[in-house]
Design a protein around this motif. Sequence first.
Motif, PDB file in Angstrom:
ATOM      1  N   ASP A 264     -15.804  68.920 -15.441  1.00 20.53           N
ATOM      2  CA  ASP A 264     -16.459  69.349 -14.203  1.00 20.53           C
ATOM      3  C   ASP A 264     -15.565  68.967 -13.024  1.00 20.53           C
ATOM      4  O   ASP A 264     -15.581  67.828 -12.553  1.00 20.53           O
ATOM      5  N   VAL A 265     -14.785  69.939 -12.531  1.00 22.44           N
ATOM      6  CA  VAL A 265     -13.804  69.603 -11.495  1.00 22.44           C
ATOM      7  C   VAL A 265     -14.471  69.294 -10.159  1.00 22.44           C
ATOM      8  O   VAL A 265     -13.908  68.546  -9.344  1.00 22.44           O
ATOM      9  N   ASP A 266     -15.654  69.843  -9.910  1.00 25.24           N
ATOM     10  CA  ASP A 266     -16.353  69.521  -8.662  1.00 25.24           C
ATOM     11  C   ASP A 266     -16.766  68.047  -8.656  1.00 25.24           C
ATOM     12  O   ASP A 266     -16.570  67.337  -7.665  1.00 25.24           O
ATOM     13  N   THR A 267     -17.316  67.582  -9.764  1.00 26.97           N
ATOM     14  CA  THR A 267     -17.689  66.166  -9.864  1.00 26.97           C
ATOM     15  C   THR A 267     -16.462  65.272  -9.838  1.00 26.97           C
ATOM     16  O   THR A 267     -16.450  64.227  -9.170  1.00 26.97           O
ATOM     17  N   ILE A 268     -15.408  65.665 -10.545  1.00 23.13           N
ATOM     18  CA  ILE A 268     -14.167  64.887 -10.544  1.00 23.13           C
ATOM     19  C   ILE A 268     -13.630  64.743  -9.127  1.00 23.13           C
ATOM     20  O   ILE A 268     -13.218  63.653  -8.708  1.00 23.13           O
ATOM     21  N   ARG A 269     -13.660  65.840  -8.356  1.00 26.28           N
ATOM     22  CA  ARG A 269     -13.130  65.793  -6.978  1.00 26.28           C
ATOM     23  C   ARG A 269     -14.006  64.941  -6.078  1.00 26.28           C
ATOM     24  O   ARG A 269     -13.518  64.037  -5.382  1.00 26.28           O
ATOM     25  N   ARG A 270     -15.303  65.196  -6.089  1.00 26.96           N
ATOM     26  CA  ARG A 270     -16.179  64.519  -5.139  1.00 26.96           C
ATOM     27  C   ARG A 270     -16.358  63.034  -5.468  1.00 26.96           C
ATOM     28  O   ARG A 270     -16.556  62.214  -4.556  1.00 26.96           O
ATOM     29  N   ARG A 271     -16.274  62.675  -6.750  1.00 28.92           N
ATOM     30  CA  ARG A 271     -16.423  61.267  -7.138  1.00 28.92           C
ATOM     31  C   ARG A 271     -15.088  60.565  -7.342  1.00 28.92           C
ATOM     32  O   ARG A 271     -15.047  59.397  -7.723  1.00 28.92           O
ATOM     33  N   GLU A 272     -14.003  61.304  -7.133  1.00 23.70           N
ATOM     34  CA  GLU A 272     -12.644  60.747  -7.196  1.00 23.70           C
ATOM     35  C   GLU A 272     -12.379  60.085  -8.553  1.00 23.70           C
ATOM     36  O   GLU A 272     -12.003  58.920  -8.645  1.00 23.70           O
ATOM     37  N   LEU A 273     -12.539  60.880  -9.592  1.00 25.11           N
ATOM     38  CA  LEU A 273     -12.391  60.411 -10.958  1.00 25.11           C
ATOM     39  C   LEU A 273     -11.034  60.806 -11.526  1.00 25.11           C
ATOM     40  O   LEU A 273     -10.254  61.526 -10.901  1.00 25.11           O
ATOM     41  N   LEU A 274     -10.755  60.352 -12.740  1.00 25.22           N
ATOM     42  CA  LEU A 274      -9.572  60.731 -13.508  1.00 25.22           C
ATOM     43  C   LEU A 274     -10.036  60.968 -14.935  1.00 25.22           C
ATOM     44  O   LEU A 274     -10.515  60.039 -15.596  1.00 25.22           O
ATOM     45  N   GLU A 275      -9.919  62.229 -15.398  1.00 24.03           N
ATOM     46  CA  GLU A 275     -10.416  62.566 -16.726  1.00 24.03           C
ATOM     47  C   GLU A 275      -9.360  63.317 -17.519  1.00 24.03           C
ATOM     48  O   GLU A 275      -8.664  64.189 -16.976  1.00 24.03           O
ATOM     49  N   PRO A 276      -9.224  63.023 -18.827  1.00 25.07           N
ATOM     50  CA  PRO A 276      -8.252  63.733 -19.672  1.00 25.07           C
ATOM     51  C   PRO A 276      -8.771  65.111 -20.063  1.00 25.07           C
ATOM     52  O   PRO A 276      -9.969  65.306 -20.290  1.00 25.07           O
ATOM     53  N   LEU A 283      -1.685  67.156 -23.127  1.00 26.31           N
ATOM     54  CA  LEU A 283      -2.721  66.263 -22.613  1.00 26.31           C
ATOM     55  C   LEU A 283      -2.461  66.058 -21.129  1.00 26.31           C
ATOM     56  O   LEU A 283      -1.406  65.555 -20.728  1.00 26.31           O
ATOM     57  N   LEU A 284      -3.420  66.473 -20.312  1.00 25.42           N
ATOM     58  CA  LEU A 284      -3.311  66.314 -18.868  1.00 25.42           C
ATOM     59  C   LEU A 284      -4.424  65.401 -18.373  1.00 25.42           C
ATOM     60  O   LEU A 284      -5.419  65.180 -19.054  1.00 25.42           O
ATOM     61  N   HIS A 285      -4.244  64.903 -17.156  1.00 31.21           N
ATOM     62  CA  HIS A 285      -5.252  64.046 -16.534  1.00 31.21           C
ATOM     63  C   HIS A 285      -5.634  64.686 -15.203  1.00 31.21           C
ATOM     64  O   HIS A 285      -4.806  64.825 -14.302  1.00 31.21           O
ATOM     65  N   VAL A 286      -6.900  65.092 -15.089  1.00 30.71           N
ATOM     66  CA  VAL A 286      -7.383  65.768 -13.883  1.00 30.71           C
ATOM     67  C   VAL A 286      -8.037  64.743 -12.972  1.00 30.71           C
ATOM     68  O   VAL A 286      -8.930  63.990 -13.399  1.00 30.71           O
ATOM     69  N   SER A 287      -7.586  64.700 -11.733  1.00 33.13           N
ATOM     70  CA  SER A 287      -8.127  63.745 -10.760  1.00 33.13           C
ATOM     71  C   SER A 287      -8.610  64.499  -9.531  1.00 33.13           C
ATOM     72  O   SER A 287      -8.390  65.699  -9.383  1.00 33.13           O
ATOM     73  N   GLY A 288      -9.266  63.774  -8.654  1.00 34.40           N
ATOM     74  CA  GLY A 288      -9.746  64.388  -7.425  1.00 34.40           C
ATOM     75  C   GLY A 288      -9.771  63.393  -6.284  1.00 34.40           C
ATOM     76  O   GLY A 288      -9.691  62.176  -6.486  1.00 34.40           O
ATOM     77  N   ALA A 289      -9.857  63.943  -5.082  1.00 33.60           N
ATOM     78  CA  ALA A 289      -9.987  63.113  -3.881  1.00 33.60           C
ATOM     79  C   ALA A 289     -10.861  63.847  -2.891  1.00 33.60           C
ATOM     80  O   ALA A 289     -10.849  65.080  -2.821  1.00 33.60           O
ATOM     81  N   TYR A 290     -11.603  63.070  -2.103  1.00 30.42           N
ATOM     82  CA  TYR A 290     -12.595  63.689  -1.224  1.00 30.42           C
ATOM     83  C   TYR A 290     -12.793  62.829   0.014  1.00 30.42           C
ATOM     84  O   TYR A 290     -13.145  61.652  -0.081  1.00 30.42           O
ATOM     85  N   GLY A 291     -12.524  63.424   1.180  1.00 29.00           N
ATOM     86  CA  GLY A 291     -12.782  62.711   2.425  1.00 29.00           C
ATOM     87  C   GLY A 291     -11.740  61.661   2.739  1.00 29.00           C
ATOM     88  O   GLY A 291     -10.627  61.648   2.208  1.00 29.00           O
ATOM     89  N   CYS A 292     -12.110  60.736   3.616  1.00 25.02           N
ATOM     90  CA  CYS A 292     -11.223  59.661   4.034  1.00 25.02           C
ATOM     91  C   CYS A 292     -12.032  58.638   4.814  1.00 25.02           C
ATOM     92  O   CYS A 292     -13.192  58.867   5.164  1.00 25.02           O
ATOM     93  N   GLY A 293     -11.408  57.498   5.085  1.00 27.17           N
ATOM     94  CA  GLY A 293     -12.048  56.434   5.837  1.00 27.17           C
ATOM     95  C   GLY A 293     -11.228  56.032   7.050  1.00 27.17           C
ATOM     96  O   GLY A 293     -10.114  56.522   7.268  1.00 27.17           O
ATOM     97  N   LYS A 294     -11.768  55.128   7.829  1.00 28.32           N
ATOM     98  CA  LYS A 294     -11.080  54.649   9.032  1.00 28.32           C
ATOM     99  C   LYS A 294      -9.701  54.109   8.690  1.00 28.32           C
ATOM    100  O   LYS A 294      -8.728  54.343   9.428  1.00 28.32           O
ATOM    101  N   GLU A 295      -9.588  53.406   7.569  1.00 25.66           N
ATOM    102  CA  GLU A 295      -8.305  52.821   7.168  1.00 25.66           C
ATOM    103  C   GLU A 295      -7.256  53.897   6.890  1.00 25.66           C
ATOM    104  O   GLU A 295      -6.049  53.662   7.080  1.00 25.66           O
TER     105      GLU A 295
END
Length: 350
Positions: A264-276, A283-295
Amino acid sequence: MLPATYSTIELVNGTVSVRSVPFPHDALGADTVVIKPRYLGICRADTKEVVGSRDIPTDRGPLFGHELVGFVAFAGADTGFTEGERVTFNPNVTPNRTTGFAEYLFVRGTAPTLDRTVVRSPDILDDIWMPEPFACIVHAVRKLLELVEWPSFDGRRVGVIGAGCSGLMFAMYAKHLGASVVVFNRGEMRRDFAADRKLLAADEIAPLDQAAGHAGEFDVVIVVPTIATPALLAVAGGLAADGGVLQVYGGTRKGDRFPGTDADVDTIRRRELLEPVAHQGKLLHVSGAYGCGKEDYEEAFRLHAEHPDDFPLARLVSRRISLAEFPELVTAIAAETVDHPGKVVIDLAR
């Protein structure tokens, strides 16, 4: 002095217009910060909200009008801010705000919430660039390195799909961290923009339809376009080496899956996961990133200040328009009848 009326952009059922509205003097409370933007950026998320093709998170609200740099015009007694401070805005914290596409933006919250939402900015007005999305790119890259437990990209090969503003920022940051980079883009306009502005060398940009000739070359592939379609994800999988990492940064929607898998790439992206995932015998590892913080904003400002040659962010600005020109242009971009490379900014002094 705060005005009696001000201009704001209204989005109703896909129609964008400029309205003059009364300034809400009576609503200025101790928990309120009012920002007077100087520059606003147009983001692809804005155009998706115009046509209703973006899933709006309940914890963050609409993004429409979120890229800006300006000054504090009013600071309530409990906010921790003072009038005249130069600030930008982080839309990833609270939905209790008005649109940034306006002469004034109203943000309300507790002092800790406002501290994470209204971010103090160095002086970048004479050579303008948008702190958001760069803070999001900083966050995405740092999250990827954290997930794979790498200290940097030193010696790594990074492929980027998409030569829009965010894709070019990813390329800048990956090169800064020691990677060799190739950016793939379908259309010639963005490839030419990157070359003409000297943002990428000739061997660092290629047509997307030549991706098959780079199969298995990259340790990391970052998928940046506004919609991370199954076709683009499949291309990214082809570009990646066995054991490689795919980062999904571009837009996803609930239920999206990585091609040929249940990932589930939407969940992977929004929860910032890493899944094979298994793809084309690799064998690939799909990751995600979402948003940012003050830092991430603070790190973005540091990178630009200390390494200006690595981050020529002002070169990304391709056009400046007035607020009055915005409704027609954003509607045309959303309808895909007009397109611009780089970043279009609204100059509220025009």
